[in-house]
Design an enzyme around this catalytic site. Structure first.
Site, PDB file in Angstrom:
ATOM      1  N   ARG A   1      -5.127 -15.549   1.055  1.00 41.77           N
ATOM      2  CA  ARG A   1      -4.576 -15.364   2.719  1.00 41.77           C
ATOM      3  C   ARG A   1      -5.757 -15.927   3.232  1.00 41.77           C
ATOM      4  NH1 ARG A   1      -1.694 -10.540   3.853  1.00 41.77           N
ATOM      5  NH2 ARG A   1      -3.435 -10.801   6.346  1.00 41.77           N
TER       6      ARG A   1
ATOM      7  N   ASP B   1      -3.437 -10.142   9.329  1.00 38.19           N
ATOM      8  CA  ASP B   1      -1.860  -9.531   9.130  1.00 38.19           C
ATOM      9  C   ASP B   1      -1.077 -10.042   9.940  1.00 38.19           C
ATOM     10  OD1 ASP B   1      -2.568  -7.524   7.146  1.00 38.19           O
ATOM     11  OD2 ASP B   1      -2.055  -6.240   7.502  1.00 38.19           O
TER      12      ASP B   1
ATOM     13  N   LYS C   1      -1.422  -7.594  -5.313  1.00 37.54           N
ATOM     14  CA  LYS C   1      -1.687  -8.440  -3.979  1.00 37.54           C
ATOM     15  C   LYS C   1      -2.888  -7.850  -4.153  1.00 37.54           C
ATOM     16  CE  LYS C   1      -0.785  -8.056   1.392  1.00 37.54           C
ATOM     17  NZ  LYS C   1      -0.239  -7.467   2.185  1.00 37.54           N
TER      18      LYS C   1
ATOM     19  N   MET D   1     -13.583 -14.975   4.607  1.00 34.82           N
ATOM     20  CA  MET D   1     -14.707 -16.272   3.857  1.00 34.82           C
ATOM     21  C   MET D   1     -14.884 -17.031   3.230  1.00 34.82           C
ATOM     22  SD  MET D   1     -17.889 -13.463   3.125  1.00 34.82           S
ATOM     23  CE  MET D   1     -18.297 -14.247   1.748  1.00 34.82           C
TER      24      MET D   1
ATOM     25  N   ASP E   1       0.628  -1.299  -0.546  1.00 33.99           N
ATOM     26  CA  ASP E   1       0.308   0.568   0.124  1.00 33.99           C
ATOM     27  C   ASP E   1       0.782   1.271   0.150  1.00 33.99           C
ATOM     28  OD1 ASP E   1      -2.616   1.451   0.357  1.00 33.99           O
ATOM     29  OD2 ASP E   1      -2.827   0.557   1.561  1.00 33.99           O
TER      30      ASP E   1
ATOM     31  N   GLU F   1      -8.032 -11.669   1.844  1.00 33.74           N
ATOM     32  CA  GLU F   1      -9.235 -11.058   2.608  1.00 33.74           C
ATOM     33  C   GLU F   1      -9.370 -11.741   3.990  1.00 33.74           C
ATOM     34  OE1 GLU F   1     -10.601 -13.865   2.892  1.00 33.74           O
ATOM     35  OE2 GLU F   1     -13.092 -13.228   2.921  1.00 33.74           O
TER      36      GLU F   1
ATOM     37  N   ASP G   1      -6.650  -6.937  -1.816  1.00 29.55           N
ATOM     38  CA  ASP G   1      -6.872  -6.594  -0.315  1.00 29.55           C
ATOM     39  C   ASP G   1      -8.421  -6.422  -0.874  1.00 29.55           C
ATOM     40  OD1 ASP G   1      -4.487  -7.166   0.731  1.00 29.55           O
ATOM     41  OD2 ASP G   1      -4.277  -4.604   1.817  1.00 29.55           O
TER      42      ASP G   1
ATOM     43  N   GLY H   1      -8.982 -14.643   5.558  1.00 25.26           N
ATOM     44  CA  GLY H   1      -9.843 -15.614   5.207  1.00 25.26           C
ATOM     45  C   GLY H   1     -10.939 -15.109   6.410  1.00 25.26           C
TER      46      GLY H   1
END
Ligand SMILES: *[C@@H]1O[C@H](CO)[C@@H](O)[C@H](O)[C@H]1NC(C)=O
Length: 413
Positions: free
Chosen positions: A224, A228, A171, A210, A95, A206, A173, A208
């Site tokens: 992911r 974090d 990547k 969903m 980011d 995201e 998010d 994990g």
């Protein structure tokens, strides 16, 4: 017809007639779909046949210092230290690389202060070093740090932009998008990347929420499974545990991702970083370095550059290791490797006590009576002793031993 045989295509009209007829007759000739669970869904971009290896700016620099000077120097350091040759090829921006607003035509623009020469020039530089460039965006209106626009509604535009710059990895998010679930937006970016024609590794992030292990392989190369990571023993081991649950879903082309490495950032002891790197390796996790490789210690280097541990991670069989035995704070992890070999990892998670950990062949799936040779991947030495049915070791607090077991060929007679 050649060879006098009827082509299947000439039978097609007849087949359609039959289908039509039975539809008219009974209304009972439904199209049968292969069950969801049996369908092979996989992103066909040809990437991620083994877990990706590289570096990312976030864990060490976050928003500060994510600029072109650091990125170029990091690329230089990856090459000069030998980490690139060890497999670390992706150099990934996280980011805060873009201006807070799109330009008048709606395009993302690199931050003029931190990336004055733009991303294309940076990608050219990184490519000239034999490395690949990764970038970051978000399925929302803004990225997580709210420092730059997200790609929501701009998926095709941004994918095209990234491809035109020579980006190799994205990547993605899932912040700041109101109520949108990742499954409502991740497929859009996945398709947009495909339409560029450039193979771009797609890393879903995201956290994990969903259960992306269940659907991620259709849209991305990894997903992911956790929030974090922080640079602490508690955070690292809990990420490892959460990721392990999804082991059955990992495979070449689509990997579980317990987040990037903290090795070298200073929050854990050297032994704890060895545990961290060993678990990530046997878990077939992406190995994305998160420290400042321009100024790392010899100890840090010796961990992340351990070729024997990396080889477990990059093994072509692509089977994610699992915890096969837990006894209090003692853990045994195992993963089959190519060539009848087995990777085993012993971890003592106790805060202060030593532990004697025994590896039983029936826990790791080796046939009873098998004699193996054991290669110690951290001592870089093949043990003199041969082992049949079990092996045991004493481990001090927060340490690991990692082995590759190879059945002796002389048994096969
Ligand atoms: C572990 O340490 C204990 C206590 O010193 C000793 O009795 C035992 O034999 C050791 N086990 C191994 C496998 O070395």
């Amino acid at each position: 017809m050649e060879g006098g045989r009827e082509s299947p295509w000439t039978r097609l009209p007849a087949l359609m007639l039959v289908l039509l007829a039975c539809a008219v007759a009974s209304g009972d000739c439904r199209v049968v779909h292969v069950g969801e669970a049996h369908r092979r869904s996989m992103l066909a971009n040809g990437l991620g046949s083994t877990p990706p290896m590289g570096w990312n700016s976030w864990n060490h620099f976050a928003c500060d210092g994510n600029g072109e000077v650091v990125i170029r120097e990091t690329a230089d350091a990856l090459v000069s230290t030998g980490l690139a040759a060890a497999g670390y090829r992706y150099v990934n921006l996280d980011d805060c690389w873009a201006e807070p607003e799109r330009d008048a035509k709606g395009y993302l623009v690199a931050n003029k202060k931190t990336f004055p020469h733009g991303i294309k020039a940076l990608a050219d530089y990184v490519h000239s070093k034999g490395l690949k460039l990764g970038i970051y965006s978000d399925a929302g209106y803004n990225t997580c740090a709210k420092a730059q626009p997200g790609s929501l509604g701009y998926e095709e535009k941004d994918a095209k932009t990234f491809a035109s710059w020579g980006v190799d990895y994205l990547k993605y998010d899932n912040c700041n998008n109101g109520d949108l679930k990742p499954l409502q937006r991740y497929p859009d970016m996945s398709k947009a990347l495909m339409k560029t024609g450039r193979p771009i590794y797609f890393s879903l992030c995201e956290w994990g929420d969903m259960h992306p292990a269940k659907w991620g392989a259709a849209y991305g190369n990894s997903w992911r499974t956790t929030d974090d990571i922080q640079d602490t023993w508690e955070s690292m081991t809990s990420r490892a545990d959460q990721n392990e649950v999804w082991a059955e879903y990992a495979r070449p082309g689509g990997w579980n991702d317990p987040d990037m490495l903290e090795v070298g950032n200073g929050g854990m002891t050297n032994d704890e970083y060895i545990v961290h790197f060993s678990i990530w390796a046997i878990s077939k996790a992406p190995l994305i370095i998160g420290c400042d490789v321009r100024h790392m210690s010899q100890n840090t280097y010796d961990i992340i550059a351990n070729k024997e541990v990396i080889a477990v991670n990059q093994d072509r069989l692509g089977i994610q290791g699992k915890k096969v035995r837990m006894q209090g704070s003692q853990e045994l992890w195992a993963a089959p490797l190519t060539g009848y070999r087995m990777a085993v990892l012993l971890v003592n998670r106790h805060a202060k006590d030593d532990a004697e950990i025994t590896v039983h062949w029936d826990d790791i799936g080796l046939p009873t009576g098998t004699t193996v040779e054991a290669r110690d991947l951290w001592l870089h030495k093949t043990l003199d002793a041969k082992f049949t049915d079990k092996m045991a070791f004493n481990l001090t607090s927060h340490t690991a031993r990692m082995f590759v077991l190879t059945p002796l060929k002389s048994q096969m007679n």
